[in-house]
Design a protein around this motif. Structure first.
Motif, PDB file in Angstrom:
ATOM      1  N   LEU A  78       2.515   2.977  -2.582  1.00 29.61           N
ATOM      2  CA  LEU A  78       1.254   2.401  -2.110  1.00 29.61           C
ATOM      3  C   LEU A  78       0.847   1.201  -2.950  1.00 29.61           C
ATOM      4  O   LEU A  78       0.316   0.216  -2.427  1.00 29.61           O
ATOM      5  CB  LEU A  78       0.152   3.464  -2.130  1.00 29.61           C
ATOM      6  CG  LEU A  78       0.234   4.475  -0.989  1.00 29.61           C
ATOM      7  CD1 LEU A  78      -0.767   5.591  -1.188  1.00 29.61           C
ATOM      8  CD2 LEU A  78      -0.014   3.796   0.347  1.00 29.61           C
ATOM      9  N   TYR A  80       2.830  -0.896  -4.445  1.00 30.33           N
ATOM     10  CA  TYR A  80       3.625  -2.059  -4.050  1.00 30.33           C
ATOM     11  C   TYR A  80       3.274  -2.532  -2.642  1.00 30.33           C
ATOM     12  O   TYR A  80       3.344  -3.730  -2.352  1.00 30.33           O
ATOM     13  CB  TYR A  80       5.124  -1.768  -4.176  1.00 30.33           C
ATOM     14  CG  TYR A  80       5.586  -1.983  -5.596  1.00 30.33           C
ATOM     15  CD1 TYR A  80       5.921  -3.248  -6.041  1.00 30.33           C
ATOM     16  CD2 TYR A  80       5.618  -0.929  -6.493  1.00 30.33           C
ATOM     17  CE1 TYR A  80       6.302  -3.455  -7.354  1.00 30.33           C
ATOM     18  CE2 TYR A  80       5.998  -1.126  -7.807  1.00 30.33           C
ATOM     19  CZ  TYR A  80       6.342  -2.390  -8.230  1.00 30.33           C
ATOM     20  OH  TYR A  80       6.705  -2.606  -9.528  1.00 30.33           O
ATOM     21  N   CYS A  81       2.901  -1.612  -1.774  1.00 31.80           N
ATOM     22  CA  CYS A  81       2.425  -2.041  -0.450  1.00 31.80           C
ATOM     23  C   CYS A  81       1.216  -2.954  -0.619  1.00 31.80           C
ATOM     24  O   CYS A  81       1.112  -4.014   0.000  1.00 31.80           O
ATOM     25  CB  CYS A  81       2.021  -0.842   0.400  1.00 31.80           C
ATOM     26  SG  CYS A  81       3.416  -0.016   1.147  1.00 31.80           S
ATOM     27  N   TRP A 133       1.045  -6.736   0.470  1.00 33.26           N
ATOM     28  CA  TRP A 133       0.060  -7.238   1.435  1.00 33.26           C
ATOM     29  C   TRP A 133      -0.754  -8.366   0.845  1.00 33.26           C
ATOM     30  O   TRP A 133      -1.123  -9.321   1.533  1.00 33.26           O
ATOM     31  CB  TRP A 133      -0.851  -6.096   1.904  1.00 33.26           C
ATOM     32  CG  TRP A 133      -0.181  -5.182   2.871  1.00 33.26           C
ATOM     33  CD1 TRP A 133       0.828  -5.501   3.737  1.00 33.26           C
ATOM     34  CD2 TRP A 133      -0.445  -3.783   3.081  1.00 33.26           C
ATOM     35  NE1 TRP A 133       1.195  -4.395   4.459  1.00 33.26           N
ATOM     36  CE2 TRP A 133       0.432  -3.331   4.083  1.00 33.26           C
ATOM     37  CE3 TRP A 133      -1.341  -2.879   2.514  1.00 33.26           C
ATOM     38  CZ2 TRP A 133       0.441  -2.010   4.542  1.00 33.26           C
ATOM     39  CZ3 TRP A 133      -1.339  -1.576   2.962  1.00 33.26           C
ATOM     40  CH2 TRP A 133      -0.455  -1.140   3.968  1.00 33.26           C
ATOM     41  N   ALA A 186      -5.289   0.383  -0.727  1.00 32.22           N
ATOM     42  CA  ALA A 186      -4.241  -0.234   0.089  1.00 32.22           C
ATOM     43  C   ALA A 186      -4.714  -0.410   1.524  1.00 32.22           C
ATOM     44  O   ALA A 186      -4.500  -1.456   2.142  1.00 32.22           O
ATOM     45  CB  ALA A 186      -2.968   0.608   0.042  1.00 32.22           C
ATOM     46  N   ASN A 236      -5.126  -3.813   3.597  1.00 28.20           N
ATOM     47  CA  ASN A 236      -4.492  -4.013   4.899  1.00 28.20           C
ATOM     48  C   ASN A 236      -5.498  -4.449   5.956  1.00 28.20           C
ATOM     49  O   ASN A 236      -5.305  -5.442   6.654  1.00 28.20           O
ATOM     50  CB  ASN A 236      -3.798  -2.719   5.319  1.00 28.20           C
ATOM     51  CG  ASN A 236      -3.005  -2.887   6.593  1.00 28.20           C
ATOM     52  OD1 ASN A 236      -2.550  -3.984   6.893  1.00 28.20           O
ATOM     53  ND2 ASN A 236      -2.868  -1.826   7.348  1.00 28.20           N
ATOM     54  N   GLY A 285      10.604  -7.624   4.304  1.00 29.37           N
ATOM     55  CA  GLY A 285       9.819  -7.023   5.377  1.00 29.37           C
ATOM     56  C   GLY A 285       9.646  -7.975   6.549  1.00 29.37           C
ATOM     57  O   GLY A 285       9.429  -7.550   7.668  1.00 29.37           O
ATOM     58  N   GLN A 333       2.809  -6.906   8.228  1.00 32.60           N
ATOM     59  CA  GLN A 333       2.271  -5.833   7.391  1.00 32.60           C
ATOM     60  C   GLN A 333       3.175  -4.608   7.437  1.00 32.60           C
ATOM     61  O   GLN A 333       3.449  -3.975   6.428  1.00 32.60           O
ATOM     62  CB  GLN A 333       0.874  -5.440   7.865  1.00 32.60           C
ATOM     63  CG  GLN A 333      -0.095  -6.576   7.996  1.00 32.60           C
ATOM     64  CD  GLN A 333      -0.664  -7.020   6.664  1.00 32.60           C
ATOM     65  OE1 GLN A 333      -0.169  -7.936   6.053  1.00 32.60           O
ATOM     66  NE2 GLN A 333      -1.705  -6.364   6.214  1.00 32.60           N
ATOM     67  N   ILE A 359       6.428  -4.887   5.473  1.00 34.52           N
ATOM     68  CA  ILE A 359       6.281  -4.707   4.030  1.00 34.52           C
ATOM     69  C   ILE A 359       6.356  -3.225   3.673  1.00 34.52           C
ATOM     70  O   ILE A 359       7.013  -2.839   2.701  1.00 34.52           O
ATOM     71  CB  ILE A 359       4.965  -5.352   3.567  1.00 34.52           C
ATOM     72  CG1 ILE A 359       5.153  -6.862   3.560  1.00 34.52           C
ATOM     73  CG2 ILE A 359       4.557  -4.849   2.197  1.00 34.52           C
ATOM     74  CD1 ILE A 359       3.911  -7.647   3.328  1.00 34.52           C
ATOM     75  N   VAL A 360       5.706  -2.380   4.479  1.00 35.57           N
ATOM     76  CA  VAL A 360       5.761  -0.938   4.207  1.00 35.57           C
ATOM     77  C   VAL A 360       7.205  -0.456   4.259  1.00 35.57           C
ATOM     78  O   VAL A 360       7.674   0.249   3.347  1.00 35.57           O
ATOM     79  CB  VAL A 360       4.910  -0.159   5.236  1.00 35.57           C
ATOM     80  CG1 VAL A 360       4.991   1.326   4.958  1.00 35.57           C
ATOM     81  CG2 VAL A 360       3.483  -0.635   5.188  1.00 35.57           C
ATOM     82  N   VAL A 385       9.088  -1.699   1.212  1.00 38.20           N
ATOM     83  CA  VAL A 385       8.727  -1.010  -0.040  1.00 38.20           C
ATOM     84  C   VAL A 385       9.380   0.363  -0.080  1.00 38.20           C
ATOM     85  O   VAL A 385       9.975   0.761  -1.089  1.00 38.20           O
ATOM     86  CB  VAL A 385       7.195  -0.873  -0.162  1.00 38.20           C
ATOM     87  CG1 VAL A 385       6.844   0.054  -1.309  1.00 38.20           C
ATOM     88  CG2 VAL A 385       6.560  -2.219  -0.371  1.00 38.20           C
TER      89      VAL A 385
END
Ligand SMILES: Nc1ncnc2c1ncn2[C@@H]1O[C@H](COP(=O)(O)OP(=O)(O)OP(=O)(O)O)[C@@H](O)[C@H]1O
Ligand SMILES: [Mg+2]
Lengths: 301, 472
Positions: free
Chosen positions: B164, B166-167, B171, B312, B316, B397, B402, B405-406, B409
C-alpha cells in the motif's frame, strides 16, 4: 476608407525579427481590420509563420510594436502606453503584444491561433481538446480546484457552460458524432477543423490560422471557407490567415498582405493584389508572364 | 501539400484512408481472426479442459511461491509448508476460469477459442470499463476485511503495508510523470522530506501523528515547488538529471546537517500513531485493555494497515478527481503538447508547479507514515534506488494508470519476496523480468487512458499508442 485603416484590431509596426544573421522579417508594418478576414500570403520561407509567432508571443520580436485594440482603436492611448512602458491600458482595451508572454496573449489579449503542423492533444478525446481550450474559465469556476474537488454548484455550472460551448462548436464543424473519439484518430481534414474549433473555444477576438486549407481536398476547402465566413459574420471575429491556396485566399479575404523575403511587397484588397506586378513577379517570375500595367489601380483597390 | 490530383481522386483517397484507419483500429481493438470454435455442445468440455490447465498452471506457480516458505531457524533455514493457501488459489483460478469460459468469454452464443483470449492476459479497455465498478467495490471490500481473514498473519500484514505504501507513492509520482509527463528521478526526496518533517516535529514539539501528517505534506509540497522553479525550463534528459541530483542533495544534506537531522545516526523514538489518544501498548491505557481485548502486537500492525489503506485510498480518489478537473486536464494536455497549451492561454509554469507540488505532497504523506511505522528513520532509507523503484512501478504499470500501478507494485513486491533467497541475483532477475514485460507491453501493463469527460456518458478508453509520453 478601409476598415484596416479606420479601425484596425491589430497593428504591426516596423516589425523586425532576426535569427542570428538571418533577417526573417524586415521592417514590416500592416494592420488587420476589425471584422475582416485578412490573408498573409507569400512564397515558402517568406516569413509568414514568423509573423504569427511574433504576434502570438512565441517569438520575442527583435524590434517593432504589435498592438491589439479589443474594442476600439485608440492611437493616443497606444502612444501613452508605449512611452510609459506599460503592457495594457487600464480598461484592457489596448494591449501591447510584443511585451507579453504567449499564454497571456491568448488569455488577456484574446488572440487564438492554430499551427501549420496541426497541434492537437492527440491522446485526448475531441471533447477534451475543447475543454482544455476553456481552461481559464473552468479554473475560475472551480475556484482554482478547491471548489472543484468538492463539486460545488458553481463548478458544475461552469462545466455545463463549457459542455454547451463545446457542443456548439462541434456542431459547427460537424464532428459531434466523434466527440468521444481520440483526436489523433480523426482524418486529416477533421483535425484541421477541430483545431479551429479549439481556438474558438478560448473565446478570441482575433483568430490566427496558419495554412488552414493545407492538405484539404476541394470539398473540405469549400467547407472551410463557409466556416471562416460564419466565424466572421455570426461571431464578429477578425480572422488573420496564412494561405497558399489562392482559390481560398481570393475568394474569402477582405484584405491581403503579401510578403517576400521578410518584406511586404503588396497590401490591399483582393483585386488590387491580384493585379499587382510585384506579386505576380514574386509568384511567377516576371519574364514568364505578360503583366498588365496596374498604374491606374489605386492603393485601396 | 498541394492538391494536384482531381477532386474525385482525392475523395476516394480520403475515404480510403479512413477505411484503412478504421481497419487498423479494429485490428488493435478486436480479437485476431482465429477460426471459430466448433459446436456449442463441446463448450462445457472445452471450458473444463481449459480450466483444468489453468488450475495446473496455478498449482505449478503457487506451489513453490506460496506453499513453501523459508524461515530462519536455529542453525540455518528451514522450509515451512503452507498448502491451504495453495489449495485456495488453485480453486479460485480453476473456478474463475471455468466461469469466465462459460459466461464471459463468448460472443453471440459462440465461445471464442481459448487461445484468442489467453494470449492476451490483461483485460482490454472495454473489459476494464465493464468490470470497473464491481472490481473496485470488490477490491476495497477485500482490503477492508483482509486483516481478519485466516491467512493474514504478521508477515502478510507487513507485506500488505509495504504494497500500500508503494501504491501511494506510485500514485503520487503518477501525477508528475504519468499525467504531466515530467520525468522525475528524485521523487524519494519528498518521501524523505515527509519522513523527516514528521520525525522532527514529533520528537521536538511532542506533536501527534495526526497533527504532523498534514504539516509534513505541506512541507513536502513546499519542497516540490522549490524543486519545480529551477527545473521548469528543462526538458527530457536534463530534467531527469536535475531531479536525480535533487534527490541526492536532500539525502546528502540530511547526512551532513548533524545538529538538525542527527546525520547518519538517524532519528529514533518517533511516536507511534494512536487511536484518538489510545496507544497500542501493553498496559492499562493500551488499546487492548480499553476495549477489553487480549493484548497482541498484531493489533498495532492492523491499525497501521488501516492508516495506510485510508491514506492510499485518499491519494487515489484525490488524484482521480484532480484528473477530471481543469487542473488535471491541463496536466495531461501539457504532456500531449506544451506549445498548444500556451496557445490556449494556459500558464504552463503554474501548471507544472502544481503537478510537482501535488506529487510531492503525497510523497510527504507516505514519508510520515513510513516514519511512524518504523519508529526510526535514517538517510539510508532514502537512496536513489527507491526513486527508481517508484518510477519503475509507474512505468511498468502504464503511465497514468492507477490500476496498472497496483498490479505493478504487487508484481514487484512478490518478485522481491520470492527471490529473497537469491541475494544479489534478485535485482538481476527482477530487472530481466521488467525488461521482458516492457518488451511484451511497451506502454506498461495498463496502457489505455480513460477520457476525463464524455459527451455520451459512456467512456471509451483511448488506446495507449495515441497517448503522449511527455518530453519535459
Ligand atoms: N526559430 C528559427 N530559427 C532560425 N530561423 C528561423 C526560425 N524560424 C524561422 N526561421 C527562418 O525564417 C524564415 C522564414 O520562415 P517562416 O517559417 O516564417 O516562413 P513561412 O513564410 O511560414 O514559410 P512556409 O510557407 O514554408 O510555411 C526561414 O528562412 C526560416 O528558416
Ligand atoms: Mg509557415
Amino acid at each position: 476608407m478601409n476598415r484596416w485603416e479606420s479601425d484596425p484590431i491589430l497593428t504591426v509596426e516596423h516589425l523586425t525579427m532576426r535569427f542570428g544573421g538571418l533577417v526573417a522579417i524586415d521592417d514590416l508594418s500592416f494592420s488587420v481590420g476589425r471584422g475582416d478576414i485578412t490573408a498573409i500570403i507569400g512564397p515558402n520561407g517568406a516569413g509568414k509563420t514568423t509573423v504569427f509567432n511574433c504576434v502570438t508571443g512565441f517569438y520575442k520580436p527583435t524590434e517593432g510594436r504589435i498592438a491589439i485594440a479589443l474594442d476600439k482603436a485608440d492611437a493616443e492611448t497606444l502612444e501613452r502606453l508605449t512611452a510609459g512602458g506599460q503592457r495594457m491600458s487600464e480598461d484592457r482595451n489596448i494591449l501591447l503584444l510584443d511585451r507579453m508572454p504567449d499564454f497571456e496573449i491568448a488569455r488577456d489579449a484574446r488572440v487564438a491561433r492554430t499551427f501549420q503542423n496541426i497541434r492537437l492533444f492527440g491522446g485526448m478525446t475531441v471533447l477534451e481538446n475543447l475543454f482544455v481550450a476553456q481552461h481559464n474559465k473552468l479554473m475560475l469556476a472551480s475556484n482554482y480546484t478547491i471548489g472543484g474537488i468538492f463539486g460545488l454548484s458553481r463548478y458544475r455550472k461552469g462545466q455545463d457552460d463549457a459542455l454547451g460551448r463545446a457542443r456548439y462548436w462541434l456542431e459547427q464543424i460537424d464532428l459531434i458524432d466523434r466527440a468521444d473519439d481520440p483526436a489523433a484518430d480523426l482524418p486529416y481534414g477533421a483535425q484541421r477543423r477541430l483545431e479551429i474549433a479549439r481556438a474558438m473555444c478560448t473565446g478570441p477576438k482575433l483568430l490566427c490560422l496558419d495554412e488552414p486549407a493545407a492538405g484539404l481536398n476541394p470539398r473540405e476547402s469549400a467547407e472551410l471557407n463557409t466556416l471562416l465566413r460564419f466565424i466572421r459574420d455570426e461571431h464578429g471575429i477578425s480572422v488573420l490567415l496564412i494561405e497558399h491556396d489562392m482559390g481560398v485566399v481570393m475568394e474569402i479575404s477582405d484584405h491581403i498582405v503579401v510578403l517576400d523575403y521578410g518584406e511586404k511587397i503588396s497590401d490591399g484588397a483582393a483585386d488590387f493584389v491580384r493585379h499587382d506586378p510585384k506579386v505576380i513577379a514574386a509568384y511567377l517570375g516576371v519574364e514568364d508572364e505578360e503583366v498588365e500595367t496596374p498604374a491606374e489601380q489605386g492603393a485601396s483597390g | 501539400m498541394a492538391n494536384t490530383t482531381g477532386e474525385s481522386a482525392l475523395d476516394t483517397g480520403a475515404v480510403g484512408a479512413e477505411i484503412e484507419d478504421e481497419r487498423r483500429a479494429e485490428a488493435v481493438r478486436g480479437e485476431p481472426p482465429f477460426t471459430e470454435h466448433p459446436a456449442s455442445g463441446d463448450r462445457l468440455a472445452a471450458a473444463l479442459k481449459d480450466a483444468v490447465i489453468a488450475g495446473l498452471i496455478a498449482l505449478a506457480l503457487a506451489g513453490p511461491m506460496v506453499g513453501l516458505r523459508t524461515e530462519t531457524a536455529i542453525g540455518g533455514l528451514s522450509l515451512s509448508q503452507h498448502w491451504l493457501p495453495v489449495a485456495v488459489i488453485v480453486a479460485v483460478v480453476f473456478l474463475g476460469r471455468l466461469l469466465l469460459n462459460l459466461f464471459v468469454w463468448r460472443t453471440g452464443g459462440r465461445t471464442k477459442p481459448i487461445t484468442a483470449t489467453s494470449f492476451r492476459l490483461l483485460p482490454s479497455g472495454e473489459q476494464l470499463e465493464k468490470w470497473r465498478w464491481p472490481g473496485l467495490v470488490a477490491a476495497i471490500a477485500f482490503t477492508i476485511v483482509m486483516p481478519f481473514l485466516p491467512f493474514a498473519d504478521r508477515y502478510w500484514m507487513d507485506q500488505a503495508i509495504v504494497v500500500l505504501t508503494y501504491c501511494m507513492l506510485g500514485w503520487g509520482l503518477n501525477v508528475v510523470v504519468g499525467l504531466a509527463g515530467l520525468l522525475d528521478l528524485g521523487y524519494v526526496a519528498f518521501y524523505a522530506v515527509g519522513a523527516y518533517s514528521f520525525a522532527l516535529l514529533a520528537t521536538n514539539f511532542d506533536l501527534g501523528f495526526w497533527v504532523c501528517l498534514p504539516m509534513a505534506g505541506i512541507l513536502a509540497a513546499g519542497w516540490g515547488l522549490i524543486l519545480g522553479f529551477p527545473v521548469l525550463r528543462l526538458r527530457g534528459d536534463y530534467l531527469a538529471i536535475v531531479t536525480l541530483a535533487f534527490g541526492e542533495i536532500i539525502r546528502v544534506v540530511i547526512i551532513n546537517w548533524y545538529d538538525f537531522t542527527n546525520g547518519p545516526d538517524g532519528i529514533s523514538g518517533i511516536p507511534r500513531p494512536t487511536l484518538f489518544g489510545i496507544p497500542f501498548e501493553r498496559g492499562d491505557d493500551g488499546f487492548a485493555a480499553v476495549f477489553g481485548l487480549e493484548y497482541s502486537s498484531i493489533q498495532r500492525i492492523i491499525f497501521l494497515y488501516y492508516i495506510i489503506l485510508v491514506l492510499a485510498l485518499v491519494t487515489n480518489f484525490v488524484t482521480l478527481r484532480l484528473r477530471r478537473l481543469p487542473v488535471g486536464r491541463a496536466w495531461e494536455a501539457l504532456r500531449e503538447d506544451e506549445i498548444a497549451c500556451r496557445s490556449l492561454g494556459i500558464n504552463t509554469t503554474n501548471t507544472k508547479l502544481t503537478a510537482f507540488a501535488t506529487g510531492a505532497m503525497f510523497g510527504g504523506f507516505a514519508g510520515s507514515f513510513f516514519a511512524t511505522r518504523q519508529g526510526f528513520i535514517s538517510p539510508e532509507s532514502f537512496t536513489a534506488i527507491e526513486s527508481f523503484i517508484i518510477l519503475a512501478v509507474v512505468v511498468l504499470g502504464g503511465l497514468g494508470s492507477q490500476l496498472g500501478i497496483v498490479i505493478a507494485v504487487i508484481f514487484l513486491n512478490t518478485a522481491f519476496e520470492v527471490l529473497r533467497g537469491l541475494d544479489e541475483y534478485r535485482m538481476l532477475i527482477v530487472g530481466l523480468m521488467m525488461v521482458l514485460i516492457m518488451v511484451w507491453r511497451p506502454r506498461g501493463l495498463v496502457s489505455t487512458r480513460r477520457p476525463s469527460v464524455t459527451l455520451s456518458g459512456r467512456a471509451k478508453a483511448v488506446r495507449g499508442e495515441l497517448v503522449g509520453e511527455g518530453s519535459g
